[in-house]
Design a protein around this motif. Structure first.
Motif, PDB file in Angstrom:
ATOM      1  N   THR A 119      -3.752  15.380   1.580  1.00 53.58           N
ATOM      2  CA  THR A 119      -4.558  14.547   2.480  1.00 53.58           C
ATOM      3  C   THR A 119      -4.963  15.331   3.720  1.00 53.58           C
ATOM      4  N   TYR A 120      -4.026  16.068   4.275  1.00 56.49           N
ATOM      5  CA  TYR A 120      -4.363  16.903   5.436  1.00 56.49           C
ATOM      6  C   TYR A 120      -5.459  17.917   5.076  1.00 56.49           C
ATOM      7  N   GLU A 121      -5.340  18.520   3.895  1.00 53.24           N
ATOM      8  CA  GLU A 121      -6.329  19.521   3.483  1.00 53.24           C
ATOM      9  C   GLU A 121      -7.703  18.892   3.298  1.00 53.24           C
ATOM     10  N   ARG A 122      -7.724  17.683   2.744  1.00 49.71           N
ATOM     11  CA  ARG A 122      -9.009  16.985   2.605  1.00 49.71           C
ATOM     12  C   ARG A 122      -9.601  16.664   3.972  1.00 49.71           C
ATOM     13  N   HIS A 123      -8.721  16.322   4.906  1.00 49.74           N
ATOM     14  CA  HIS A 123      -9.190  16.006   6.260  1.00 49.74           C
ATOM     15  C   HIS A 123      -9.749  17.254   6.939  1.00 49.74           C
ATOM     16  N   VAL A 124      -9.117  18.398   6.698  1.00 51.08           N
ATOM     17  CA  VAL A 124      -9.630  19.650   7.251  1.00 51.08           C
ATOM     18  C   VAL A 124     -11.065  19.879   6.780  1.00 51.08           C
ATOM     19  N   SER A 125     -11.302  19.625   5.496  1.00 53.64           N
ATOM     20  CA  SER A 125     -12.646  19.810   4.949  1.00 53.64           C
ATOM     21  C   SER A 125     -13.626  18.779   5.484  1.00 53.64           C
ATOM     22  N   ALA A 126     -13.110  17.595   5.838  1.00 57.79           N
ATOM     23  CA  ALA A 126     -13.990  16.495   6.255  1.00 57.79           C
ATOM     24  C   ALA A 126     -14.424  16.604   7.707  1.00 57.79           C
ATOM     25  N   THR A 127     -13.566  17.172   8.561  1.00 55.37           N
ATOM     26  CA  THR A 127     -13.872  17.155   9.991  1.00 55.37           C
ATOM     27  C   THR A 127     -14.559  18.443  10.438  1.00 55.37           C
TER      28      THR A 127
END
Length: 311
Positions: A119-127
Motif C-alpha cells: 500500500t505504501y508503494e502504491r501511494h508512492v506511485s500515486a502522489t
C-alpha cells in the motif's frame, strides 16, 4: 411519534418500489436516507451495496465504497471488511490517496505487513508530492527493519529517501544503524559522518560521536580513531560520562596510567551518585598508589572514597 410513523411508512413504500424494480435508484436513495435517520445500519449496508450495482460513474461507486468501508470499520469493527471495500476503490482509481491512507492505517492495525508495504508503494506511485514520498519511504523502511527484520530492503527504502533529500537526518541515522546491523561498519560510519554535518542539537551530536567511537573501538579495532571521536564528544559536552569511561578503559588497556588518572579525576567531578563516585575514587587511588608510586595521593583518594560511601 407521528414523524417516526411517517418514516416507517416511507420506508415501506420505498421497499415496495425496490421489490418491483431493483434498479430504481430513487427508491434506493430514499431508503439510504431513511435507514441513516433510523440508524438501521445493517439495512443501510445492504442498500448501499445495491446502489453500487446500479450507479454508473466511478465517482459514485467510489463514494459508496468509501462509505461502506467507514461503516465496516467504525460501526461493525470489522477492519477486514473495510479493507476489502477500500481495495475495490483502488482497483477503480489507483491514485485515490484518501483510500490509500485508510488502507495503510488498517493494515498496520491488523499487522498485515506485506499488504502495508504494498500500500505504501502504491501511494508512492500515486502522489506527486516529494515530501510525502519521503515520509512513505521512511514508513516502508521502518516496516522492513522492525516488523519484517529484512535489513537489505529497509536499507533500500531509506536510500530512496536519500535520493530525494540527501540531508534527511532520520534516514541517515536509520541507514547508519542498519549498515551496522548488517555488518557493513564502513557504510555505517559514512552515514554517521554525513549525519554529523547536519545535526544542530548538541546532545544528538555528542551521542552520535560517542556511537562512532564505539564502532571504531568495538567493531573495527581502531582505538586511535575511537579516542578522536570520544574527545570530539567531550569537546561539545565535557561531562559526557560514557565517553570519559570509554577513554579511561583504552588508557588502562594501553598502560597509560597518567592519562587514565586524569580521566578518572574528570569522572569524579561529573558523577552524581556518591557510591559510584566512591568506586571511581578507589580505582583512582589504586592507580596512584600502585601504578604511579604516589602513595600520598592514593591515601587521599581512599579517604575521599570513604567520605562518599562509609561502607
Amino acid at each position: 411519534e407521528d414523524r417516526l410513523a411517517d418514516v416507517d411508512a416511507a420506508i415501506e413504500s420505498y421497499q415496495a418500489v425496490f421489490q418491483s424494480d431493483a434498479q430504481n435508484l430513487q427508491a434506493l436513495k430514499g431508503l439510504e436516507r431513511l435507514y441513516t435517520l433510523k440508524e438501521r445500519w445493517q439495512d443501510l449496508v445492504q442498500v448501499l451495496e445495491s446502489e453500487y450495482e446500479v450507479v454508473n460513474t466511478e465517482k459514485e461507486r467510489i463514494a459508496i465504497l468509501t462509505r461502506l468501508a467507514g461503516m465496516w470499520e467504525e460501526l461493525f469493527v470489522k477492519p477486514e471488511k473495510a479493507t476489502e471495500r477500500l481495495e475495490q476503490v483502488i482497483a477503480i482509481d489507483p491514485n485515490h490517496e484518501p483510500s490509500l491512507r485508510s488502507l495503510a492505517r488498517l493494515y498496520r492495525q491488523t499487522q498485515k505487513w506485506d499488504e502495508l508495504v504494498t500500500t505504501y508503494e502504491r501511494h508512492v506511485s500515486a502522489t506527486p508530492d516529494r515530501t510525502e514520498k519521503v515520509g512513505l519511504f521512511k514508513a516502508i523502511g521502518e516496516v522492513w527493519a522492525k516488523e519484517k527484520n529484512d535489513v537489505d530492503r529497509a536499507i533500500d527504502a531509506y536510500l530512496n529517501v536519500i535520493s530525494i533529500d540527501d540531508g534527511d537526518v532520520d534516514a541517515l541515522d536509520a541507514l547508519a544503524r542498519l549498515y551496522d546491523r548488517r555488518g557493513d561498519h564502513g557504510g555505517s560510519l559514512d552515514m554517521m559522518e554525513q549525519l554529523s554535518k547536519r545535526l544542530s542539537d548538541p546532545q544528538q551530536l555528542v551521542d552520535l560521536r560517542y556511537r562512532m567511537g564505539q564502532l571504531y573501538d568495538g567493531k573495527l579495532g581502531d582505538r586511535a580513531s575511537a579516542m578522536d571521536k570520544y574527545q570530539s564528544a567531550l569537546d561539545v559536552e565535557p561531562s559526557h560520562l560514557p565517553s570519559l569511561e570509554a577513554m579511561r578503559k583504552i588508557h588502562v588497556d594501553n598502560g597509560d596510567w597518567l592519562s587514565a588518572a586524569k580521566i578518572l579525576e574528570q569522572e569524579t567531578q561529573y558523577t552524581q551518585q556518591p557510591r559510584q563516585v566512591s568506586k571511581l575514587l578507589v580505582e583512582l587511588a589504586d592507580i596512584y598508589a600502585q601504578r604511579l608510586d604516589e602513595r600520598d595521593r592514593g591515601v587521599e583518594c581512599y579517604e575521599n572514597a570513604l567520605k562518599q560511601d562509609s561502607d
